[in-house]
Design a protein around this motif. Structure first.
Motif, PDB file in Angstrom:
ATOM      1  N   PRO A  54       0.829  -1.213   0.000  1.00 43.68           N
ATOM      2  CA  PRO A  54       0.000   0.000   0.000  1.00 43.68           C
ATOM      3  C   PRO A  54       0.863   1.262   0.000  1.00 43.68           C
ATOM      4  CG  PRO A  54      -0.749  -1.546   1.672  1.00 43.68           C
ATOM      5  CD  PRO A  54       0.535  -2.081   1.142  1.00 43.68           C
ATOM      6  N   MET A  55       2.059   1.148   0.571  1.00 44.93           N
ATOM      7  CA  MET A  55       2.930   2.310   0.610  1.00 44.93           C
ATOM      8  C   MET A  55       3.328   2.733  -0.812  1.00 44.93           C
ATOM      9  SD  MET A  55       6.664   3.359   1.071  1.00 44.93           S
ATOM     10  CE  MET A  55       7.422   1.837   0.923  1.00 44.93           C
ATOM     11  N   LEU A  56       3.730   1.745  -1.613  1.00 46.42           N
ATOM     12  CA  LEU A  56       4.128   2.058  -2.996  1.00 46.42           C
ATOM     13  C   LEU A  56       2.935   2.579  -3.788  1.00 46.42           C
ATOM     14  CD1 LEU A  56       6.526  -0.811  -4.088  1.00 46.42           C
ATOM     15  CD2 LEU A  56       7.071   1.535  -3.445  1.00 46.42           C
ATOM     16  N   LYS A  57       1.786   1.973  -3.539  1.00 47.58           N
ATOM     17  CA  LYS A  57       0.579   2.409  -4.230  1.00 47.58           C
ATOM     18  C   LYS A  57       0.304   3.877  -3.901  1.00 47.58           C
ATOM     19  CE  LYS A  57      -4.368   1.634  -4.368  1.00 47.58           C
ATOM     20  NZ  LYS A  57      -5.452   0.705  -4.059  1.00 47.58           N
ATOM     21  N   TYR A  58       0.473   4.208  -2.637  1.00 48.10           N
ATOM     22  CA  TYR A  58       0.223   5.572  -2.188  1.00 48.10           C
ATOM     23  C   TYR A  58       1.227   6.538  -2.823  1.00 48.10           C
ATOM     24  CZ  TYR A  58      -0.008   9.657   0.773  1.00 48.10           C
ATOM     25  OH  TYR A  58      -0.097  10.934   1.213  1.00 48.10           O
ATOM     26  N   ILE A  59       2.495   6.151  -2.797  1.00 47.67           N
ATOM     27  CA  ILE A  59       3.539   6.998  -3.388  1.00 47.67           C
ATOM     28  C   ILE A  59       3.225   7.245  -4.852  1.00 47.67           C
ATOM     29  CG2 ILE A  59       5.955   7.014  -4.159  1.00 47.67           C
ATOM     30  CD1 ILE A  59       6.696   5.680  -1.558  1.00 47.67           C
ATOM     31  N   GLU A  60       2.853   6.155  -5.515  1.00 48.95           N
ATOM     32  CA  GLU A  60       2.592   6.238  -6.944  1.00 48.95           C
ATOM     33  C   GLU A  60       1.410   7.166  -7.226  1.00 48.95           C
ATOM     34  OE1 GLU A  60       1.535   5.215 -10.887  1.00 48.95           O
ATOM     35  OE2 GLU A  60       0.253   4.593  -9.221  1.00 48.95           O
TER      36      GLU A  60
END
Ligand SMILES: Nc1ncnc2c1ncn2[C@@H]1O[C@H](COP(=O)(O)OP(=O)(O)OP(=O)(O)O)[C@@H](O)[C@H]1O
Ligand SMILES: [Mg+2]
Lengths: 227, 409
Positions: free
Chosen positions: B257-263
């Motif tokens: 979810p962190m990468l998704k959020y960053i993206e």
């Protein structure tokens, strides 16, 4: 027959607390081909009258009929259109667009009239010829003297073949030589082409060239003489 | 004819004060250019970060047994993993597949114990799929020249006080739930930009791990790489649709979810940067054009008096503003694009800040990049901004009363 019929025009400015009665019941008929000077002391209402006559300003009451058209029955848009096609204007200054040459300034009027482009160049050169400036056709206004600029303005005013030309103190910024030169040109156009001129002035020498002199005092016609 | 005259006059008016117009055009150029470059830079940085994270750690898509997702116990292996791997070949978008045995256990040296995730990999497939092997700094990568080789992170090696060829012991539950342990030798040491990974993950050969686990065929995780990571969610759904619901197919967006959020937040912040820049620009343009209109009150009044109608005077001023931005913005777009292309190729070295960046898993070389859609969106934004900033000066010209405008002079 009168081309302009002014009936009982009044103009009251209410901008300050005290209303200013700039015009107090003006009745005036102008015939085609007249060369009329509007004179009078400062504040007597000359500019106000010319502005109303040119459809630039509304009178408080009264009406103006030009060639059968009730000027103030027209809406803003129609008035603008009317000015473009029927009235020529010469102002005291700022007559020309500084980024266009003398010729282009004249052509600009023809262009926004939406007329056929073919004869624009010829027509503008003819007009410049008439005011004696054909050799200055491609000069920018800043390269012309004040008198020359006013002559271009006269040529521009005539571009649309107007019913009459209104000029509010056209010579106010000119020296005496340029003044008489401009007046010569206007008088020639009046006598040879039958152009109707109505101009205001403070200059006695200009007044003397007029064939009709209307004198305003306190927003009323004080005298009206033909010569 | 008349519209042509207005266009020509507007164009000439733009050059009436060349210095002032030049400054406005220049600021449009610089704002567009720097905006695009800045956005390209941060986008490149983020995209690279996300890509690296996926390549190194998360991968694009992972398949697990349903039960394993709830509780990652060794016995929850994927049933008929071979068959699943075979069926993945049918998808054109799948570029690499590798199975893993993944167990949480304890690593012990003579000095210390730490909890770690033990990844049992197929070295031949793993090197084609993920990038951990490329971070090798010492020794070799699971070649098998040693018995029971292990590939561990530099940070963990340091904490354990072990070196190449040191013996360590891995302790974990086998499939039956009994504690089992095996001796391994350090064959290689890696150092990825991510310290937490270096400390908490070790790689061994799946065969070695499975033997200890008591299931030669054990697979807990199937790693899938695809041709376009941005489409992972859709691809995961397609894969799931051909598999039984005993397994769960998840894309990196579900996994991290962190990468998704960053993206996703990158997009918003990029547009925010552009919008702020453009708004600042608009104020500059509006201010300049209002000045230009004010200076020309008498002239505009004269034009209206002699018969230039409201629509035409409005259009004339609108066009003047539009010309100003229309000269500047393509130039800025082009410059921004070429900077992104040039540095996207060469990279920008942030070695100076790299200590700080590495802590967050960023690479010190940044390659700006920006998708075509962003350029289109930015162009659209510029057009909107142009119309927006053109309207106020044009309205000002519209409101002017010819009689007063002339009388004032
Ligand atoms: N916008 C206005 N608001 C208030 N009063 C006005 C306005 N315009 C003109 N006036 C007043 O109306 C009267 C007539 O002014 P006008 O400009 O027509 O005179 P004029 O004869 O042209 O004067 P001058 O010879 O100085 O040009 C003056 O008293 C003037 O102060
Ligand atoms: Mg006056």
């Amino acid at each position: 027959m009168a081309i302009i019929d002014i009936k009982n025009i009044t103009k009251v400015y209410n901008s300050d607390q005290i209303p200013v009665h700039a015009l107090n019941g003006i009745d005036l008929q102008i015939e085609a081909g007249e060369f009329t000077a509007i004179v009078g002391p400062s504040g007597s209402g000359k500019t106000t009258l010319l502005n109303i006559l040119g459809g630039l300003d509304d009178p408080t009451s009264g009406n103006i009929n030009i060639n059968g058209v009730d000027l103030f029955s027209l809406n803003q848009k129609q008035l603008t259109e009317y000015r473009l096609h029927h009235i020529g204007f010469v102002f005291q200054s700022y007559n020309l667009i500084p980024v266009l040459t003398a010729r282009e300034n004249i052509e600009f009027i023809l262009q926004i009239q939406g007329k056929d482009a073919k004869h624009f160049r010829q027509r503008s050169l003819e007009l410049l010829e008439a005011v004696g400036l054909v050799d200055k056709a491609d000069k920018m206004p800043s390269e012309l003297s004040g008198g020359q600029q006013q002559r271009v303005a006269v040529a521009r005013a005539l571009a649309s073949n107007p019913d009459f030309v209104l000029a509010d103190e056209p010579t106010a910024n000119l020296d005496s030589a340029s003044t008489s030169n401009l007046l010569d040109i206007m008088a020639t156009m009046n006598s040879e082409l039958g152009i109707t001129f109505i101009f205001s002035t403070h200059d006695q020498r200009v007044v003397e060239r007029a064939t009709r002199i209307v004198t305003l005092v306190d927003g009323k016609i004080f005298s009206d003489e033909n010569r | 004819m008349s519209s042509r005259a207005i266009i020509v006059l507007s164009w000439k008016n733009v050059w009436r004060n060349p210095v002032r117009s030049g400054i406005v055009i220049l600021s449009v150029v610089v704002a567009t250019w720097s905006g695009i470059f800045m956005v390209g830079f941060f986008n490149g940085m983020t995209v690279q970060f996300v890509r690296d994270q996926l390549q190194n750690y998360t991968s694009h898509i992972q398949i697990h047994d349903t039960r394993y997702v709830d509780e990652s116990l060794p016995e929850f292996t994927i049933r008929e993993a071979d068959q699943i791997i075979n069926s993945l070949q049918a998808f054109d978008f799948v570029t690499q597949v590798t199975p893993r045995t993944v167990i949480n256990g304890l690593i012990s040296s003579a000095n210390n114990n730490y909890g770690v995730t033990i990844e049992g990999v197929r070295p031949d497939l793993e090197v084609q799929t993920t990038a951990i092997h490329s971070y090798l700094i010492e020794g070799e990568y699971l070649t098998g020249s040693l018995r029971n080789p292990v590939f561990i992170g530099s940070d963990l090696a340091q904490k354990l006080a072990v070196q190449l060829r040191s013996r360590i012991v891995l302790t974990f539950q086998d499939k039956q739930g009994n504690i089992t342990a095996g001796a391994f030798r350090i064959e290689g040491i890696f150092k990825t930009p991510n310290k937490a990974f270096n400390e908490g993950n070790i790689l061994v050969r799946a065969d070695d791990l499975n033997r200890l686990l008591g299931d030669e065929q054990a697979v807990h995780e199937i790693i899938v790489m695809v041709d376009d990571y941005m489409k992972s969610e859709d691809y995961a759904l397609q894969i799931q649709s051909v598999l039984s619901n005993e397994v769960v197919v998840r894309s990196w967006k579900d996994l991290s979810p962190m990468l998704k959020y960053i993206e996703s937040s990158m997009d918003i912040s990029m547009y925010l940067v552009m919008v702020i820049l453009i708004i600042a620009l608009c104020f500059g343009v509006i201010n300049t054009m209002l000045m230009a209109v004010l200076e020309r009150t008498a002239e505009l009044g004269m034009l209206r008096a002699v018969g230039l109608n409201k629509f035409k005077s409005f259009t004339m001023i609108m066009l003047e503003t539009t010309f100003l931005t229309m000269i500047g913005s393509p130039l800025g777009l082009l410059l921004g694009w070429s900077f992104n292309a040039w540095y996207g190729e060469k990279g920008i070295d942030l070695a100076f800040f790299s200590k700080g960046l590495e802590l967050y898993g960023f690479n010190s070389m940044i390659y700006p990049e920006l998708g075509l859609t962003y350029y289109l969106d930015i162009t659209l934004l510029m057009l909107l901004a142009t119309v927006f900033s053109a309207i106020f000066p044009a309205l000002k010209a519209l409101k002017l009363n010819p009689v007063e405008a002339i009388r004032k002079h």
